[in-house]
Design a protein around this motif. Structure first.
Motif, mmCIF file in Angstrom:
data_model
loop_
_atom_site.group_PDB
_atom_site.id
_atom_site.type_symbol
_atom_site.label_atom_id
_atom_site.label_comp_id
_atom_site.label_asym_id
_atom_site.label_seq_id
_atom_site.Cartn_x
_atom_site.Cartn_y
_atom_site.Cartn_z
ATOM 1 N N LYS A 96 0.990 -0.978 0.062
ATOM 2 C CA LYS A 96 0.139 0.073 -0.085
ATOM 3 C C LYS A 96 0.985 1.494 0.208
ATOM 4 O O LYS A 96 0.438 2.190 -0.658
ATOM 5 N N SER A 97 1.944 1.904 0.270
ATOM 6 C CA SER A 97 2.634 2.146 0.845
ATOM 7 C C SER A 97 3.407 3.048 -0.508
ATOM 8 O O SER A 97 3.723 3.683 -1.186
ATOM 9 N N LYS A 98 3.388 1.413 -1.163
ATOM 10 C CA LYS A 98 4.386 1.810 -2.331
ATOM 11 C C LYS A 98 2.923 1.916 -3.144
ATOM 12 O O LYS A 98 4.136 2.992 -4.016
ATOM 13 N N GLU A 99 2.094 1.256 -3.124
ATOM 14 C CA GLU A 99 1.072 2.505 -4.294
ATOM 15 C C GLU A 99 1.055 3.948 -4.362
ATOM 16 O O GLU A 99 0.651 4.134 -4.903
ATOM 17 N N VAL A 100 1.441 4.293 -2.790
ATOM 18 C CA VAL A 100 0.661 5.499 -3.418
ATOM 19 C C VAL A 100 1.888 6.478 -3.176
ATOM 20 O O VAL A 100 1.457 7.605 -3.271
ATOM 21 N N LEU A 101 2.865 5.951 -3.386
ATOM 22 C CA LEU A 101 4.646 7.428 -3.526
ATOM 23 C C LEU A 101 4.487 7.207 -4.655
ATOM 24 O O LEU A 101 4.527 5.650 -5.124
ATOM 25 N N LYS A 102 5.722 8.394 -4.665
ATOM 26 C CA LYS A 102 5.656 8.692 -6.598
ATOM 27 C C LYS A 102 6.859 7.695 -6.519
ATOM 28 O O LYS A 102 7.583 7.106 -5.860
ATOM 29 N N PRO A 103 7.183 6.939 -7.696
ATOM 30 C CA PRO A 103 8.407 6.240 -8.391
ATOM 31 C C PRO A 103 9.466 7.385 -8.188
ATOM 32 O O PRO A 103 9.444 8.632 -7.778
ATOM 33 N N GLY A 104 10.217 6.915 -7.169
ATOM 34 C CA GLY A 104 11.987 7.510 -6.772
ATOM 35 C C GLY A 104 11.434 7.918 -5.027
ATOM 36 O O GLY A 104 12.480 8.709 -5.209
ATOM 37 N N GLY A 105 10.172 8.257 -5.102
ATOM 38 C CA GLY A 105 10.022 8.567 -3.851
ATOM 39 C C GLY A 105 10.621 7.921 -2.532
ATOM 40 O O GLY A 105 11.126 6.891 -2.801
ATOM 41 N N ILE A 106 11.660 8.935 -1.935
ATOM 42 C CA ILE A 106 11.588 8.510 -0.153
ATOM 43 C C ILE A 106 10.416 7.982 0.253
ATOM 44 O O ILE A 106 9.778 9.179 1.015
#
Length: 389
Positions: A254-264
């Motif tokens: 879920k965290s990966k889903e809402v985070l932009k590519p390259g996001g921290i």
């Protein structure tokens, strides 16, 4: 021709990107729906002796022999090979059992049993920020309040925040980190919690600081987040321990889903040395439904979601010191606690604070801050000096 059939069949597995294959007879096959980022040019049929079930090996050896040329983005090739090589793990971990979502009511009940003991209770022994997580002592003489401010600033510095970025605070507690992030860095913050007591006070704090235009506090479960690749950064302090062993993969997904590519992503969590059952007493009386994963367990799961570890820092002794101060504050204010709870509760809570401080000191549990990125991020500073400036 058999060689073409073999290559076409295997290339269907390399479906993580956009590229073309140009065969020796002029036929061109396009993979993916978007603009191709590279082309594989096969000048002649690949000899059977070079054909392998591992397509990466096949093409590499053919390239060595001058049978293939590559035009375009080599980074994209490396990304596709990486994803293809790990597809069995990605399939295993990135398709978590969605039925786990039906446990939201249980999860909410577990959180309420601890965090909804009452704002008045936590106010007795926490500092003014009401931060209920490991503090960060730059100096042994730091007050608890100063150490908690240190922790918030230390955490936010690691994220390298920029004005206008969107930050998600998973498990925002009473909202102080969200508020400081907005005040100091000018970011748009969404803080979520499933504790009604925390939600009410965090909303009031945001309003009192006149930050409604920058900070939104939601009474929301992380499982219900709907934004797709919306947030530039994520921070989660002291919440990961509560998702439960069965939901670790779901949380990462879920965290990966809402985070932009390259996001921290800054993950701040208690971890243990070795995998095992949760302490039965803690599970029954303090943190029902919680689970403390091992560091290697967390790193393993994060890697399956293509989260890249940038920095890992242990704050074990800082947490022991934090708990010692909490215990001292609690003990010195028992008259106030007795107005709210009976002696059985007091003894239980005192044991919890003391035993946890000891556990951190002996090293059976640890506190880690893991700084990770969604995929490879090549835009970050070359060193971590910015954290300590």
């Amino acid at each position: 021709m058999l060689q073409k059939f073999f290559i076409k069949s295997f290339m269907k597995q390399w479906n993580f990107g956009n590229y073309t294959i140009k065969f020796w007879d002029g036929e061109t096959v396009k993979i993916g729906n978007d603009k191709p980022k590279f082309s594989l040019i096969l000048h002649q049929p690949i000899p059977f002796k070079l054909l392998s079930k591992d397509l990466s090996l096949t093409f590499a050896e053919a390239y060595m022999e001058g049978l293939i040329d590559i035009q375009g983005d080599y980074d994209e090739i490396a990304r596709i090979i990486y994803l293809h090589s790990n597809r069995k793990y990605l399939k295993k971990y990135q398709n978590p059992n969605i039925s786990s979502k039906i446990d939201q009511n249980k999860e909410s009940k577990n959180i309420k049993s601890h965090y909804d003991l009452g704002n008045d209770f936590y106010k007795i022994w926490l500092d003014e920020t009401k931060s209920y997580s490991c503090a960060y002592f730059k100096n042994p003489t730091d007050t608890l309040y100063q150490a908690q401010i240190n922790k918030i600033e230390h955490t936010l510095k690691k994220l390298n925040l920029k004005p206008g970025e969107k930050l998600l605070d998973i498990g925002c507690g009473w909202g102080w980190l969200s508020i400081i992030a907005a005040q100091k860095y000018g970011v748009q913050v969404t803080g979520i919690t499933i504790s009604e007591e925390q939600y009410k006070e965090a909303k009031e704090r945001v309003k009192s600081h006149k930050l409604e235009n920058l900070v939104e506090i939601r009474l929301q479960n992380y499982q219900d987040l709907q934004e797709k690749e919306y947030f530039d950064k994520i921070v989660s302090v002291g919440m990961f321990e509560h998702v439960g062993a069965k939901n670790l993969s779901l949380y990462c997904s879920k965290s990966k889903e809402v985070l932009k590519p390259g996001g921290i992503f800054l993950l701040h969590s208690i971890m243990v040395m070795f995998e095992g059952e949760t302490n039965a007493w803690i599970d029954k009386y303090i943190f029902p439904g919680g689970y403390l994963p091992s560091l290697r367990e967390v790193i393993s799961i994060l890697s399956e979601f293509d989260y890249h570890l940038l920095l890992a820092e242990s704050l074990r002794f800082h947490y022991a010191k934090t708990l010692d101060i909490w215990d001292k504050n609690f003990t010195q204010n028992l008259d106030k606690v007795r107005l709210l709870y009976d002696e059985k509760f007091i003894r239980m809570w005192s044991l919890y604070l003391k035993s946890c401080a000891s556990a951190f000191r002996v090293g059976s549990i640890d506190l880690f801050q893991l700084l990770i990125s969604k995929g490879a991020n090549n835009e970050l500073p070359l060193t971590k000096e910015y954290i300590y400036q």
